[in-house]
Design a protein around this motif. Structure first.
Motif, mmCIF file in Angstrom:
data_model
loop_
_atom_site.group_PDB
_atom_site.id
_atom_site.type_symbol
_atom_site.label_atom_id
_atom_site.label_comp_id
_atom_site.label_asym_id
_atom_site.label_seq_id
_atom_site.Cartn_x
_atom_site.Cartn_y
_atom_site.Cartn_z
ATOM 1 N N ILE A 296 0.827 -1.270 -0.167
ATOM 2 C CA ILE A 296 -0.129 0.065 0.043
ATOM 3 C C ILE A 296 1.012 1.408 -0.043
ATOM 4 N N LEU A 297 0.910 2.050 -0.863
ATOM 5 C CA LEU A 297 1.576 3.152 -1.295
ATOM 6 C C LEU A 297 1.321 4.313 -0.291
ATOM 7 N N ASN A 298 2.441 4.901 0.226
ATOM 8 C CA ASN A 298 2.200 6.134 1.084
ATOM 9 C C ASN A 298 1.233 7.207 0.541
ATOM 10 N N SER A 299 1.662 7.292 -0.829
ATOM 11 C CA SER A 299 1.073 8.294 -1.403
ATOM 12 C C SER A 299 -0.500 7.872 -1.732
ATOM 13 N N LYS A 300 -1.287 8.931 -1.451
ATOM 14 C CA LYS A 300 -2.997 8.335 -1.735
ATOM 15 C C LYS A 300 -3.360 8.986 -3.163
ATOM 16 N N SER A 301 -2.403 8.911 -3.986
ATOM 17 C CA SER A 301 -2.955 9.443 -5.194
ATOM 18 C C SER A 301 -2.941 7.986 -5.771
ATOM 19 N N LYS A 302 -4.186 7.793 -6.584
ATOM 20 C CA LYS A 302 -4.621 6.553 -7.302
ATOM 21 C C LYS A 302 -3.662 6.776 -8.689
ATOM 22 N N ARG A 303 -3.440 7.929 -8.986
ATOM 23 C CA ARG A 303 -2.883 8.335 -10.561
ATOM 24 C C ARG A 303 -1.449 7.568 -10.401
ATOM 25 N N ILE A 304 -0.746 7.515 -9.123
ATOM 26 C CA ILE A 304 0.712 7.566 -8.939
ATOM 27 C C ILE A 304 0.667 5.872 -8.789
ATOM 28 N N ASN A 346 -10.580 2.765 5.231
ATOM 29 C CA ASN A 346 -9.596 1.962 5.028
ATOM 30 C C ASN A 346 -9.939 0.802 3.717
ATOM 31 N N SER A 347 -11.012 0.864 3.392
ATOM 32 C CA SER A 347 -11.262 0.045 2.229
ATOM 33 C C SER A 347 -10.719 0.650 0.915
ATOM 34 N N LYS A 348 -10.865 1.998 1.133
ATOM 35 C CA LYS A 348 -10.518 3.013 -0.094
ATOM 36 C C LYS A 348 -9.021 2.957 -0.072
ATOM 37 N N ARG A 349 -8.544 3.047 1.000
ATOM 38 C CA ARG A 349 -7.100 3.019 0.995
ATOM 39 C C ARG A 349 -6.435 1.784 0.370
ATOM 40 N N ILE A 350 -6.978 0.699 0.526
ATOM 41 C CA ILE A 350 -6.427 -0.719 -0.019
ATOM 42 C C ILE A 350 -6.871 -0.661 -1.581
ATOM 43 N N ALA A 351 -7.989 -0.175 -1.977
ATOM 44 C CA ALA A 351 -8.385 -0.290 -3.118
ATOM 45 C C ALA A 351 -7.633 0.546 -4.073
ATOM 46 N N TYR A 352 -7.593 1.741 -3.762
ATOM 47 C CA TYR A 352 -6.872 2.909 -4.586
ATOM 48 C C TYR A 352 -5.373 3.106 -4.500
ATOM 49 N N ASN A 353 -4.820 2.618 -3.607
ATOM 50 C CA ASN A 353 -3.494 2.759 -3.379
ATOM 51 C C ASN A 353 -2.658 1.464 -3.080
ATOM 52 N N SER A 354 -2.979 0.238 -3.609
ATOM 53 C CA SER A 354 -2.421 -0.731 -3.482
ATOM 54 C C SER A 354 -1.987 -1.514 -4.651
#
Length: 366
Positions: A296-304, A346-354
């Motif tokens: 899970i990236l520290n960056s919360k950017s889905k684009r990255i 938390n679900s968003k964090r995993i979905a969009y940054n993993s």
């Protein structure tokens, strides 16, 4: 290219498939029954409590039909799961009720379940995320207190254990997937562990159109049958079962290789500072199936995140996402139930940054 998954069919399976072609028996044959028996033995069940199905989705759907799930009934589940977990409820007229997951493991946050229980709740569906078991003792305690059914969605966790007991055997039922990317495959297919004898017989009929005698070989007059239930065609074919029989022989070794690959990759990247690793490992009393290693990236950017996936692909590494959106934020569920994007943190964090990396047996350590 290092594929995320690369299923293989060995020579024994090919020989069995050739024998099926020669026999002309493509459904309701020896291989399907034997696969069900072998699965029951693998799970250390006292009786043959396993029914093969066309998919894990079919297994989930059949279970809900068998308990009479209807409009107005609610089933609690994790927001971070495959959409099939929710669709199986929705298609019966029930309502999926979503709970956020833990950020550490991706499993449902057990502390939040009780808050979602109403007088309409009939079942809790538990997804063992990426092969790491959920705390089933907490789940069963809640279910007993509120008189709820428990269905385990073990699509990614066949072979996982808690205190030596396999996931899928704790609840009233357990649904499994044999899709090509899973721990073992049949090409496409699934299975359902069902403990209640009457329910077992009901589902056996339901998965074959509702036949009074599901097995044609047991009919006194060939071609003569009646229909007792509104059933479906959710059967596993003989060819798929033949592949499954050979896959099951290798399952323990497959999981050992996954564990080795996971730990090797983990040791190489654990000190990186731009991400953290979702905890899918075995520990103390739990055994993981090591489905994938997910960062899970520290960056919360889905684009990255998406750009990194493309860069890895350019460098011949195929990855995946588990899963690309929390289910309640998928278009269908968002529009129908009005879920807001500020929910399920938390679900968003995993979905969009993993990013999930392959660790299956086809991945070789150099």
């Amino acid at each position: 290219m290092i594929k995320f998954a690369k299923p293989t069919v060995n020579k024994n399976a090919i020989t069995k498939i050739k024998d099926i072609f020669k026999s002309g028996i493509f459904v309701h044959g020896y291989n399907t029954l034997e696969f069900e028996r072998k699965l029951s033995k693998f799970f250390k069940l006292r009786k043959n409590n396993v029914l093969t199905t066309a998919s894990c989705t079919a297994a989930l759907h059949l279970y809900y039909i068998s308990i009479g799930l209807k409009k107005g009934d609610e089933v609690i589940m994790s927001a971070q799961t495959h959409v099939a977990t929710a669709h199986a409820v929705e298609i019966c007229g029930g309502k999926p009720v979503f709970v956020d997951c833990e950020l550490k493991t991706g499993n449902i946050d057990t502390k939040e379940i009780i808050k979602k229980i109403t007088n309409k709740t009939v079942c809790i569906c538990i997804t063992h995320f990426l092969g790491r078991p959920t705390d089933m003792f907490k789940i069963l305690k809640i279910a007993k207190k509120y008189n709820l059914k428990v269905l385990e969605d073990t699509a990614l966790s066949i072979g996982s254990k808690i205190n030596g007991k396999y996931t899928g055997t704790f609840g009233n039922a357990g649904a499994f997937s044999f899709h090509p990317v899973k721990i073992i495959t049949t090409g496409e297919g699934g299975a359902l562990i069902i403990k209640d004898k009457k329910q077992y017989q009901l589902i056996k009929s339901l998965k074959s159109f509702g036949y009074d005698i599901a097995d044609p070989n047991k009919r006194k007059i060939p071609g003569n049958y009646n229909i007792n239930y509104l059933g479906l065609n959710y059967r596993l074919s003989e060819i798929e079962a033949a592949i499954g029989l050979e896959e099951l022989k290798k399952i323990k070794n497959k999981i050992l290789i996954r564990k080795k690959n996971y730990n090797t990759l983990y040791s190489k990247i654990k000190n990186c500072e731009n991400f953290f690793i979702l905890d899918s490992r075995s520990e103390k009393n739990i055994v993981s199936s090591y489905y994938a290693l997910t960062i899970i990236l520290n960056s919360k950017s889905k684009r990255i995140r998406n750009n990194l996936i493309l860069k890895l692909k350019k460098n011949n590494i195929q990855t995946s996402i588990y899963y690309p959106h929390p289910v309640p934020l998928l278009n269908y569920y968002r529009k129908k139930y009005g879920f807001h994007s500020d929910k399920f943190k938390n679900s968003k964090r995993i979905a969009y940054n993993s990013i999930s990396f392959p660790v299956a047996p086809h991945v070789k350590i150099r």
